[in-house]
Design a protein around this motif. Structure first.
Motif, PDB file in Angstrom:
ATOM      1  N   ASN A 531       0.793  -1.230   0.000  1.00  0.00           N
ATOM      2  CA  ASN A 531       0.000   0.000   0.000  1.00  0.00           C
ATOM      3  C   ASN A 531       0.827   1.282   0.000  1.00  0.00           C
ATOM      4  OD1 ASN A 531      -2.755  -0.937  -0.015  1.00  0.00           O
ATOM      5  ND2 ASN A 531      -2.247  -1.912   1.923  1.00  0.00           N
ATOM      6  N   LEU A 532       2.163   1.165  -0.069  1.00  0.00           N
ATOM      7  CA  LEU A 532       2.975   2.390  -0.079  1.00  0.00           C
ATOM      8  C   LEU A 532       2.980   3.005  -1.476  1.00  0.00           C
ATOM      9  CD1 LEU A 532       5.881   1.275   2.237  1.00  0.00           C
ATOM     10  CD2 LEU A 532       4.330   3.179   2.661  1.00  0.00           C
ATOM     11  N   LEU A 533       3.141   4.323  -1.514  1.00  0.00           N
ATOM     12  CA  LEU A 533       3.096   5.052  -2.775  1.00  0.00           C
ATOM     13  C   LEU A 533       4.443   4.958  -3.483  1.00  0.00           C
ATOM     14  CD1 LEU A 533       1.340   8.311  -1.466  1.00  0.00           C
ATOM     15  CD2 LEU A 533       0.272   6.355  -2.600  1.00  0.00           C
ATOM     16  N   GLY A 534       4.398   4.758  -4.805  1.00  0.00           N
ATOM     17  CA  GLY A 534       5.594   4.876  -5.640  1.00  0.00           C
ATOM     18  C   GLY A 534       6.666   3.846  -5.353  1.00  0.00           C
ATOM     19  N   ILE A 535       6.283   2.658  -4.895  1.00  0.00           N
ATOM     20  CA  ILE A 535       7.280   1.645  -4.540  1.00  0.00           C
ATOM     21  C   ILE A 535       7.242   0.519  -5.573  1.00  0.00           C
ATOM     22  CG2 ILE A 535       5.959   0.063  -3.062  1.00  0.00           C
ATOM     23  CD1 ILE A 535       8.186   0.505  -0.953  1.00  0.00           C
ATOM     24  N   SER A 536       8.418   0.104  -6.062  1.00  0.00           N
ATOM     25  CA  SER A 536       8.471  -1.043  -6.964  1.00  0.00           C
ATOM     26  C   SER A 536       9.905  -1.540  -7.018  1.00  0.00           C
ATOM     27  CB  SER A 536       8.013  -0.664  -8.377  1.00  0.00           C
ATOM     28  OG  SER A 536       8.931   0.238  -8.952  1.00  0.00           O
ATOM     29  N   LEU A 537      10.071  -2.824  -7.280  1.00  0.00           N
ATOM     30  CA  LEU A 537      11.407  -3.400  -7.365  1.00  0.00           C
ATOM     31  C   LEU A 537      12.005  -3.103  -8.736  1.00  0.00           C
ATOM     32  CD1 LEU A 537      10.967  -6.864  -5.609  1.00  0.00           C
ATOM     33  CD2 LEU A 537      11.403  -4.609  -4.612  1.00  0.00           C
ATOM     34  N   HIS A 538      13.309  -2.845  -8.774  1.00  0.00           N
ATOM     35  CA  HIS A 538      13.989  -2.556 -10.030  1.00  0.00           C
ATOM     36  C   HIS A 538      14.584  -3.804 -10.662  1.00  0.00           C
ATOM     37  CE1 HIS A 538      14.624   2.014  -9.079  1.00  0.00           C
ATOM     38  NE2 HIS A 538      13.438   1.584  -8.726  1.00  0.00           N
ATOM     39  N   ASP A 539      14.781  -4.850  -9.872  1.00  0.00           N
ATOM     40  CA  ASP A 539      15.432  -6.069 -10.348  1.00  0.00           C
ATOM     41  C   ASP A 539      14.628  -7.281  -9.882  1.00  0.00           C
ATOM     42  OD1 ASP A 539      17.843  -4.890 -11.491  1.00  0.00           O
ATOM     43  OD2 ASP A 539      18.354  -4.351  -9.428  1.00  0.00           O
ATOM     44  N   PRO A 540      14.888  -8.457 -10.483  1.00  0.00           N
ATOM     45  CA  PRO A 540      14.238  -9.674  -9.962  1.00  0.00           C
ATOM     46  C   PRO A 540      14.580  -9.865  -8.488  1.00  0.00           C
ATOM     47  CG  PRO A 540      15.382 -10.104 -12.036  1.00  0.00           C
ATOM     48  CD  PRO A 540      15.764  -8.711 -11.623  1.00  0.00           C
ATOM     49  N   ASP A 541      13.630 -10.384  -7.734  1.00  0.00           N
ATOM     50  CA  ASP A 541      13.795 -10.517  -6.275  1.00  0.00           C
ATOM     51  C   ASP A 541      14.533 -11.805  -5.944  1.00  0.00           C
ATOM     52  OD1 ASP A 541      13.611 -10.616  -3.558  1.00  0.00           O
ATOM     53  OD2 ASP A 541      11.428 -10.901  -3.487  1.00  0.00           O
ATOM     54  N   GLU A 542      15.787 -11.681  -5.527  1.00  0.00           N
ATOM     55  CA  GLU A 542      16.575 -12.877  -5.215  1.00  0.00           C
ATOM     56  C   GLU A 542      16.064 -13.600  -3.976  1.00  0.00           C
ATOM     57  OE1 GLU A 542      17.476  -9.649  -5.034  1.00  0.00           O
ATOM     58  OE2 GLU A 542      19.483  -9.438  -4.214  1.00  0.00           O
ATOM     59  N   TYR A 543      15.211 -12.925  -3.192  1.00  0.00           N
ATOM     60  CA  TYR A 543      14.660 -13.564  -1.992  1.00  0.00           C
ATOM     61  C   TYR A 543      13.193 -13.969  -2.170  1.00  0.00           C
ATOM     62  CZ  TYR A 543      18.942 -11.927   0.168  1.00  0.00           C
ATOM     63  OH  TYR A 543      20.259 -11.722   0.465  1.00  0.00           O
ATOM     64  N   ALA A 544      12.752 -14.038  -3.417  1.00  0.00           N
ATOM     65  CA  ALA A 544      11.332 -14.309  -3.683  1.00  0.00           C
ATOM     66  C   ALA A 544      10.769 -15.519  -2.929  1.00  0.00           C
ATOM     67  CB  ALA A 544      11.112 -14.464  -5.191  1.00  0.00           C
ATOM     68  N   ASP A 559      13.006  -0.436  -3.090  1.00  0.00           N
ATOM     69  CA  ASP A 559      12.170  -0.662  -1.900  1.00  0.00           C
ATOM     70  C   ASP A 559      12.609   0.253  -0.759  1.00  0.00           C
ATOM     71  OD1 ASP A 559      10.638  -1.429   0.180  1.00  0.00           O
ATOM     72  OD2 ASP A 559      11.162  -3.561   0.106  1.00  0.00           O
ATOM     73  N   TYR A 560      11.944   1.407  -0.657  1.00  0.00           N
ATOM     74  CA  TYR A 560      12.293   2.339   0.421  1.00  0.00           C
ATOM     75  C   TYR A 560      11.661   1.937   1.742  1.00  0.00           C
ATOM     76  CZ  TYR A 560       7.714   4.606  -0.416  1.00  0.00           C
ATOM     77  OH  TYR A 560       6.366   4.852  -0.560  1.00  0.00           O
ATOM     78  N   SER A 561      10.841   0.896   1.740  1.00  0.00           N
ATOM     79  CA  SER A 561      10.220   0.501   3.011  1.00  0.00           C
ATOM     80  C   SER A 561      11.065  -0.494   3.799  1.00  0.00           C
ATOM     81  CB  SER A 561       8.827  -0.071   2.783  1.00  0.00           C
ATOM     82  OG  SER A 561       8.890  -1.337   2.166  1.00  0.00           O
TER      83      SER A 561
END
Ligand SMILES: [Ca+2]
Ligand SMILES: [Ca+2]
Length: 585
Positions: A531-544, A559-561
């Motif tokens: 639900n945070l504004l303007g948040i998205s990953l730039h690379d594939p998530d190695e911890y998926a 991920d600024y959160s």
């Protein structure tokens, strides 16, 4: 460069697909401390025993694994208690198909760790910055939101950027300064001297933690220039418009890019220049923090710098008096965004201020004040709760109770120890899982983790009562890798090999530097992340594979959160790390 990064990511991604892992405190375990590794399987499974082997491959322990409750992505957990392994050395733990990373048992496991945190504090400096080797933010600042002084220039260059933006707050900076001073006071021989007052390499005869605390104090003095001017915040979230470096910060506060930043005073009224307003209603949350940092510093500088000590004493007394006259909170001021520091408690800050003034002056009125404030908020309110607003209950633990205990006698000591116990019990009651973690996963969960561990440590020192020892150790272990992702939440600690390489930081990203010593915000509830504004990953998530549960963590600049380093949390951790470290001299 890009191709290399992709291969690296692919390899990590491939390596992060096991069915079961063993998570440990990568920094290491003290020989006499409880030692537990956590077995985590991503599906239901059963194991019987686990085995600990030494460097020669010899089995030194084989024991039954203790089944735990599921936690997040770990549908199966077991606690692997190897506390009986006390001989210093390197070990591996095996359970089912999983093998742990190298497990270190060392009396000096925490040696130098607090000094490592200071690398990040130096990197965050405003004023002269040793990373950029120049003075940054030279135009600070112009007073806003004040009926009589708006438009006035006040010279407030200095201090630390709060996180990866460049905003600066007395709230967090005064607490950071206080904690570093407290860490030095209680463990003066655990800190090194390898940097000078500007933060450049080279010893100057002063422990580096005091160089850093003094950098903070000098800014706090500028932010409280007279009894009628108590400033609280420098800059606001208009800072976030540009992704730029401190020396070229082009934020525009209405008088042109890269010009003066706004300085917000405490006013006792709701603040916010635009759509969003905070809920400020007093001065005391900020006044108490000024008073505590100045008073403790005055005590510590009495002999080495009596002129500075006298000035700090006067400012401590003045700040405390303002807090008494103007109870209530002085919150962070929002700009264009709805996010701000929503601190709702102030009696904790006045308690700490009163305790330090009692230590400084011997005037028992302050001790009575401190005990009265303490009784009004015995437990820091996030403890035992599911959630809280952003920085609603700050500082994350109340050092005031410990400070009262140091100074008081008899029953008063028992009372404040009991206050700590109630908070610890409330968190422990929620920790019925394989990781023994009971904090709420709000934004900056690592700060809660560090504060819980610190409060538990202080309580143990105050009482000798070990009933929360397991939870204290679990919180500490979590920060250094005993978490579902197996990540040390501090960047660049030697021996804690798995840590963030892609933090949310323009300095790290653009300068290609490692933010050594930085504590990250840490995992959050997946509902918060979504639900945070303007948040998205730039690379594939190695911890998926490990981000399938109720909490998430991403090593991703986007991920600024969860992956943003934070100044006050880093400073807050310094106390515990130095308390666990051996003396250097
Ligand atoms: Ca030094
Ligand atoms: Ca507070």
């Amino acid at each position: 460069m890009i191709t290399g990064s992709l291969i690296f990511l692919f390899q990590i991604g491939a390596a992060a697909q096991p069915n079961a892992v063993i998570r440990i405190n990568q920094l290491g375990y003290l020989p006499d401390a409880p030692k537990v590794a956590v077995f985590c399987a991503l599906q239901k499974s059963e194991i019987g025993t686990f085995v600990v082997t030494d460097e020669r491959g010899t089995t030194v322990l084989e024991r039954r694994a203790e089944a735990g409750k599921p936690f997040g992505p770990c549908l199966t957990t077991y606690r692997l208690d190897f506390s009986s392994v006390k001989r210093m050395g390197n070990y591996h733990i095996r359970a089912g198909d999983a093998v742990s990373p190298l497990v270190r048992v060392r009396a000096d496991a925490y040696a130098g760790a607090a000094d490592t945190l200071l690398y990040y504090m130096r990197e965050q400096r405003s004023g002269y910055n040793p990373l950029f080797k120049t003075v940054v933010h030279t135009h600070d600042g112009i007073v806003v939101d004040d009926s009589t002084r708006a438009g006035k220039f006040v010279a407030v260059t200095g201090g630390w950027a709060d996180a990866s933006d460049y905003l600066q707050y007395v709230m967090t900076s005064a607490n950071a300064t206080f904690v570093m001073l407290m860490a030095y006071r209680d463990n003066p021989r655990s800190f090194a001297d390898a940097f000078d007052d500007r933060g450049l390499p080279g010893k100057n005869g002063v422990p580096d933690v005091l160089d850093e605390a003094r950098h903070g104090l000098q800014w706090l003095v500028r932010m409280f220039p007279s009894d009628s001017e108590m400033y609280n915040q420098l800059g606001d979230d208009r800072d976030h418009t540009y992704w730029d470096l401190p020396p070229t910060d082009s934020a525009d506060y209405g008088w042109g890019k890269g010009k003066e930043r706004p300085v917000y005073p405490c006013t006792g009224r709701p603040q916010g220049l635009f759509k969003y307003k905070n809920r400020s209603n007093g001065f005391a949350s900020t006044a108490g923090k000024y008073a505590s940092a100045f008073a403790l510093a005055s005590s510590l500088y009495t002999k080495s710098d009596p002129v500075f000590a006298k000035k700090l004493r006067e400012k401590a007394l003045a700040a405390y008096a303002i807090g008494k006259q103007r109870p209530g909170v002085c919150q962070g001021a929002p700009g264009r965004a709805p996010y701000y520091y929503e601190e709702d408690n102030w009696v904790d800050d006045m308690e700490l201020g009163a305790a330090e003034l009692y230590a400084l002056t011997g005037n028992r009125t302050y001790l009575r004040d401190a005990l009265d404030y303490a009784s009004r908020e015995p437990v820091t309110p996030w403890m035992g709760a599911d959630t809280a607003k952003h920085y609603q209950w700050f500082p994350w633990h109340n050092n005031g109770h410990y400070e009262i205990w140091r100074l008081a006698r008899g029953n008063d000591r028992k009372i404040v120890a009991h206050y700590y116990k109630k908070g610890l019990a409330a968190v422990a009651a929620r920790a019925d899982n394989g990781f023994r973690i009971g904090i709420p996963f709000i934004w900056c969960s690592n700060n809660l983790m560090a504060s819980f561990a610190t409060q538990a440590f202080l309580y143990r020192r105050m009482t000798g009562d070990n009933q929360f020892r397991e939870y204290e150790q679990a919180a500490l272990d979590w920060l250094f890798g005993a978490n579902p992702w197996g990540v040390s939440m501090v960047i660049g600690l030697p021996h804690a090999a798995v840590y963030a390489h892609d933090p949310h930081s323009v300095v790290a990203h653009e300068m290609h530097v490692e933010l050594t010593g930085a504590l990250l915000d840490g995992p959050v509830y997946s509902s918060i992340y979504k639900n945070l504004l303007g948040i998205s990953l730039h690379d594939p998530d190695e911890y998926a594979p490990f981000n399938t549960g109720f909490i998430v963590y991403h090593d991703d600049v986007g991920d600024y959160s969860t992956n943003e380093p934070i100044m006050d949390g880093t400073a807050n951790l310094s106390y515990l790390l130095t308390a666990l470290a051996p003396r250097l001299r």
